[in-house]
Every structure is written in structure tokens, then in C-alpha cells.
Design an enzyme around this catalytic site. Structure first.
Site, PDB file in Angstrom:
ATOM      1  N   GLU A   1       0.821  -1.205   0.000  1.00  0.00           N
ATOM      2  CA  GLU A   1       0.000   0.000   0.000  1.00  0.00           C
ATOM      3  C   GLU A   1       0.858   1.260   0.000  1.00  0.00           C
ATOM      4  OE1 GLU A   1      -3.218   0.248  -0.485  1.00  0.00           O
ATOM      5  OE2 GLU A   1      -3.255  -1.925  -0.724  1.00  0.00           O
ATOM      6  N   GLU A  23      -0.370   0.052 -11.940  1.00  0.00           N
ATOM      7  CA  GLU A  23      -0.255  -1.292 -11.370  1.00  0.00           C
ATOM      8  C   GLU A  23       1.080  -1.933 -11.711  1.00  0.00           C
ATOM      9  OE1 GLU A  23      -2.167  -1.829  -9.202  1.00  0.00           O
ATOM     10  OE2 GLU A  23      -4.116  -0.965  -9.638  1.00  0.00           O
TER      11      GLU A  23
END
Length: 565
Positions: A1, A23
Site C-alpha cells: 500500500e 499497477e
């Protein structure tokens, strides 16, 4: 995260088609961090194993799509290994091409220029052009062309001059029948044939359909290509046979040393699955015996060197070479090769097993994990020559951590010696849903192919099998279809019917999980006509459901669609 905060949130993507921008970069940065924490060589090999098992499989199927896809029907089907894992590989190639220092400058420029913005791949590549002074127009094709490139290498030696000829091609995929040449970084070393010392090292940039690279050298070298897995390609190289055994014994690049052993093992599995009378390559067995107790090699790395390719890798290897894989024959060939390695290592295995047991409390650190990995690999090889799995049973009983307990339990399940251990495991962990998922998964993955379908069907009637729970469903049905390939692809199609029956049942309440699990059928064109007909029939049965979800409907349509070209 933490990584996603910077390269997923602070700088995000302008639209869904740019999803790989955040991503792919976030996955790559996480991989780099884990490499620093746990060891770069082992981490790189683990990442490549994952890439080949998921993304290469995607590329070899009707589900192939570019890293930056051009269309979608249901956005839930957009979260793929190509977007994530191949997206990360593209970042890694970019770093290798411009160099780590320039990469760092470009990343700083990216944050300075685009902090708080929603960006595109073009924005990303422009900062690298500005930081490096290079034109990356050709490199950008990695984002727009689907499929795994194939690189072939041929070598000649004449009058002290060594020539390496590299050629590239990318197979046609749906909507892209013809592919343009990519910019492919091929990390290369030419090794002394006596000592293994590097005579020359370079990162070759393959930018055309074919290129020749030449060196003047004192001796004909052994070639090590694609060191560090410098590009996500399928390589057909010049170092098979004894050259591969030489690299396994002498190469210093962790990935290339491991890949040499992997390639030799795949060749043995292909040959012995077709003719069980053939013996494994003695040079391969001798090289494994040398590395098994080499104190210069970290325990977790030795565990990888002593491991064998998965059944999925062996199936893909045969399919890539145009041969029809027989999953059950490959399963038995793998068992025989494991037993042959155990014979070649002999007493070394028990020494490895005993030497890498740890005293004191469990530790999750990298060093302790490495010892557990090598001890577990030694246990697996010992069990290959122990039909009663006595040491595995003792190991299970004495294990004080989940890693070692599951390693032993998988071996016991695979030898039909797990009844007592399974009962003990379930009794100990019945109130922990996540651990009980492991109890279902280990049976789905490791039950012998002759009994696996019946075992899974029985487990679907177990009171603890809540098929509405996606974790439990994936643990049993998903693991069976994706990890027990000898059983899933058994002649007669019982495995295919089992999966399709459950996907039909699940789709009305969980279309996302259903759609993702249809990918177990993705490589159906790799098999013989009989299996193809059986899988096509199950896909058509699934697709004919009147209330099929958009998620699953898109996947079934793509799986049944013929590739263009």
C-alpha cells in the site's frame, strides 16, 4: 500500500486503459523492495515462475491482450497478469535499457512533473526520453503488442571470432495477426569453457528481426543468455545438452544457473514422458549433486535449484515446441525424475535434511525461511524413494510452524498416507477459516490423479465447504483446476465437467470469481483433439446458460474465439 500511495494514488491513471501505468509500476517497486529484503536472486526466480505460470499462459491463449488493452466489456476482467506482472516486466526492461542511475533520475522527474495528476503511458515514457536522451518509440510497442516474443539464438565460431545471431518473432494473437520487432534487452555473458569465468559481458539490444553480434575471443565460449531474465520472452538458445549442465555447475548469475537446470529438466520430462525407458541425463544429475551441498549457495537458492518444473511448465514446454502434452504421462515422468535425483544425491539428502533443521523459536526472517525451504526440498526428495512416507509423517508430527507442516502434509496427501495427518490438522484448525482453506487446498492440489476427482467431489459435500465463500471455493475448486493438472486433464473429461458444473452454480451469486476461474480452460488448444472437444463442450455448455453474467460471458466468448491470422 505504501508503494501504491505514490504510484497509484498520488500519480494515477487517466482512464482504465492506462491501468498498467500504476499497477505495473507499483508491482515492480514492490518486487525491488522485496529483493532488497529477501535476496535478489531468489526473488527474481520466484517472480519469473509466477510470470510464466500466469502471464505466459494468458499470452498463449485466446485471452492474450496487450499490457495496455484497447477494449473491454466488463472492467472486472481487466485485472490480469498481463496488466500487473508483464506491466512490471516492461518497467524492469526500461530500467535495464537506460541504466539504474538514469532510471532513478527519470522516476524523480516523473514525481516532480506529474504529482497529483492523472497520466498516460505516453507521459511515463516521455520522462524517460527526457532523462536519458533516447527515443523510446520502438520500446513503446511493449505496451501495444500482445503475446510473448520468441527469441532464437544461433552461434558460430571461426578463426577466433565468435558470432551470436539473435532473431525475434511474436506469434499472432486475436486482432494482431502481424507483429513489429520489439526492442528486447538480452543480457549476455560469454564464459570460459574450462573455468566458467566471463570472457565478455553485455546487454545486447535486439531491435530488428535478426541481428548478429560478434566478439574476438581466445576460445569458443559457453553462452549464457537472458541473464537475470532481462526480458519476458521465450528463448531457444544454443546451450542445450552439456552446455546446460556446464551452466548449472559454473554459472554465477543466479537466474541463468537456475534456468539451465530448469531447461535440462524440461527436456528430460519431455523425452521420458514419451518413452519411460529413457534414463535422465547423467550430467544433469551430477551437476545437481554438486550444487546440493555447495556452501557458497544460499539454502533457499539451493532449494530452487533442486526443485523440478511444475506440470504446467512441462505442458507449456511441449506445446511451445509443437508437441501434444499428455498430462498424466508428464506427471509420472516427473515422479520418476524426482526418484532419480534422490538416487543421485543419496546420503547427501539426509545430511541436508538434518543440517537445516532449526533449534529455538520460529523466526520469519529470510535466513530461517531459507533453511526451511532447503529442508523441505530434501524431505520431498527423500519421500520420492519412501513409499510409506515415514519421514514426512514424522516431520508433520514434529513441525512447529505452518510452512513445515504444510510441506509434509502435501507429501503425505500425494502418497495416500495422509488420513491421520489430515484429521489432526483439521481438528487443530477447524475454527480458523483461513487455515481450513489450506486443508481443502492441499487435498485438491496433491491428491493422486487417479483419485483426485472423487476426492474433490467428496469434499464438496463436506459440511465445512461453503461454496458461497469465495476463498473456500477457490481453495477447493480453483486449486484443483489450476494445480492438479494431471487430474484436471484426465482422459474422459471428469475434471472439466466438475469445474463447469460448479462455475454454472457459482455464476449467479459471484460472477467475478466465476469469470476468473474460467481461465483454467485457457490453454485448451494445447491439447489433443479429444481433450479439445471435451473442453469446448464444457465452455459451450457454460456459455449457453440463459442468465450468464457479463463477466463470465465475456471470458467464455474470448476462450471460444479463434485467434486471427
Amino acid at each position: 500500500e505504501y508503494f501504491h500511495n505514490w504510484t497509484g494514488n498520488r500519480i494515477t491513471c487517466r482512464d482504465w486503459f492506462q491501468l498498467c501505468l500504476k499497477e505495473g509500476l507499483t508491482v515492480f517497486r514492490d518486487q525491488q523492495f522485496s529483493s532488497d529484503q529477501r535476496g535478489a536472486g531468489v526473488k527474481r526466480i520466484e517472480d519469473v515462475i509466477r510470470l510464466r505460470a500466469t502471464q505466459f499462459r494468458e499470452d498463449a491463449s485466446p485471452l492474450a491482450h496487450p499490457v495496455r488493452p484497447e477494449e473491454y466489456i466488463e472492467i472486472n476482467n481487466f485485472y490480469t497478469a498481463t496488466v500487473y506482472e508483464k506491466g512490471a516486466e516492461v518497467i524492469g526492461m526500461l530500467r535495464r535499457i537506460v541504466g539504474p542511475e538514469t532510471y532513478a533520475r527519470a522516476l524523480d522527474l516523473y514525481f516532480d512533473r506529474h504529482d497529483g495528476q492523472a497520466c498516460t503511458i505516453e507521459d511515463w515514457l516521455r520522462v524517460f526520453e527526457d532523462a536519458s536522451g533516447r527515443d523510446l518509440t520502438q520500446f513503446a510497442r511493449w505496451y501495444s503488442q500482445a503475446g510473448t516474443p520468441h527469441v532464437t539464438a544461433r552461434e558460430t565460431w571461426e578463426g577466433g571470432r565468435f558470432t551470436l545471431a539473435l532473431a525475434q518473432s511474436t506469434p499472432p494473437t486475436a486482432g494482431q495477426p502481424r507483429k513489429a520487432p520489439l526492442l528486447i534487452p538480452v543480457a549476455c555473458a560469454l564464459l570460459d569453457p574450462e573455468t566458467g569465468a566471463p570472457l565478455a559481458e553485455a546487454v545486447l539490444e535486439l531491435a530488428r528481426g535478426r541481428q548478429d553480434f560478434t566478439w574476438d575471443l581466445p576460445a569458443r565460449p559457453v553462452v549464457s543468455l537472458l541473464r537475470g531474465f532481462s526480458a519476458p520472452v521465450i528463448l531457444t538458445g544454443p546451450t542445450g545438452g552439456n552446455g546446460g549442465a556446464f551452466l548449472l555447475a559454473h554459472e554465477t548469475d543466479p537466474f541463468s544457473k537456475w534456468q539451465a537446470g530448469r531447461s535440462l529438466a524440461l527436456g528430460i520430462l519431455a523425452a521420458t514422458s514419451a518413452d519411460p525407458r529413457l534414463a535422465p541425463d547423467p550430467d544433469y544429475l551430477a551437476a545437481l549433486a554438486r550444487v546440493a551441498e555447495d556452501p557458497a549457495l544460499a539454502p533457499d537458492y539451493r532449494a530452487l535449484l533442486l526443485d523440478l518444473p511444475s506440470l504446467e511448465e512441462a505442458i507449456a514446454h511441449l506445446a511451445e515446441s509443437g508437441r501434444l502434452p499428455d498430462p498424466l504421462a508428464l506427471h509420472h515422468a516427473r515422479r520418476r525424475l524426482e526418484a532419480a535425483i534422490a538416487d543421485a544425491l543419496g546420503p547427501r539428502l539426509r545430511r541436508l535434511y538434518d543440517a537445516h533443521g532449526l533449534d529455538g523459536p520460529y523466526s520469519p526472517d529470510a535466513a530461517a525461511a531459507g533453511h526451511r525451504a532447503l529442508r523441505g526440498r530434501a524431505l520431498a526428495l527423500i519421500t520420492a524413494r519412501d513409499p510409506e512416507a515415514a519421514l514426512a509423517a514424522a516431520h508433520f508430527a514434529g513441525a512447529d510452524n505452518m510452512t513445515e507442516r504444510m510441506a509434509a502434509l502435501s507429501l503425505l496427501v500425494g502418497r495416500n498416507r495422509a488420513e491421520v495427518a489430515l484429521a489432526e490438522f483439521r481438528a487443530a484448525w477447524r475454527d480458523d477459516r483461513l487455515v481450513l482453506d489450506k486443508w481443502f487446498a492441499v487435498q485438491a492440489a496433491h491428491s493422486p490423479p487417479e483419485t483426485a476427482v472423487a476426492t474433490v467431489e467428496a469434499l464438496t459435500r463436506d459440511p465445512d465447504f461453503d461454496w458461497r465463500n469465495p476463498n473456500r471455493f477457490r481453495a477447493l475448486i480453483g486449486t484443483f483446476a489450476n494445480a492438479n493438472l494431471a487430474a484436471f486433464h484426465a482422459a474422459g473429461g471428469a475434471g472439466y465437467r466438475l469445474l463447469a458444473d460448479w462455475l454454472i452454480r457459482l455464476d449467479p451469486i459471484n460472477p467475478q470469481t466465476t469469470a476468473r476461474l474460467t481461465s483454467a480452460f485457457a490453454t485448451w488448444r494445447s491439447f489433443d483433439a479429444g481433450r479439445q472437444a471435451l473442453i469446448r463442450g464444457e465452455l459451450q455448455r457454460l456459455g449457453a446458460r440463459p442468465a450468464l453474467s457479463r463477466d463470465t460471458g465475456e471470458m467464455v466468448e474470448r476462450l471460444l474465439r479463434e485467434a486471427d491470422g
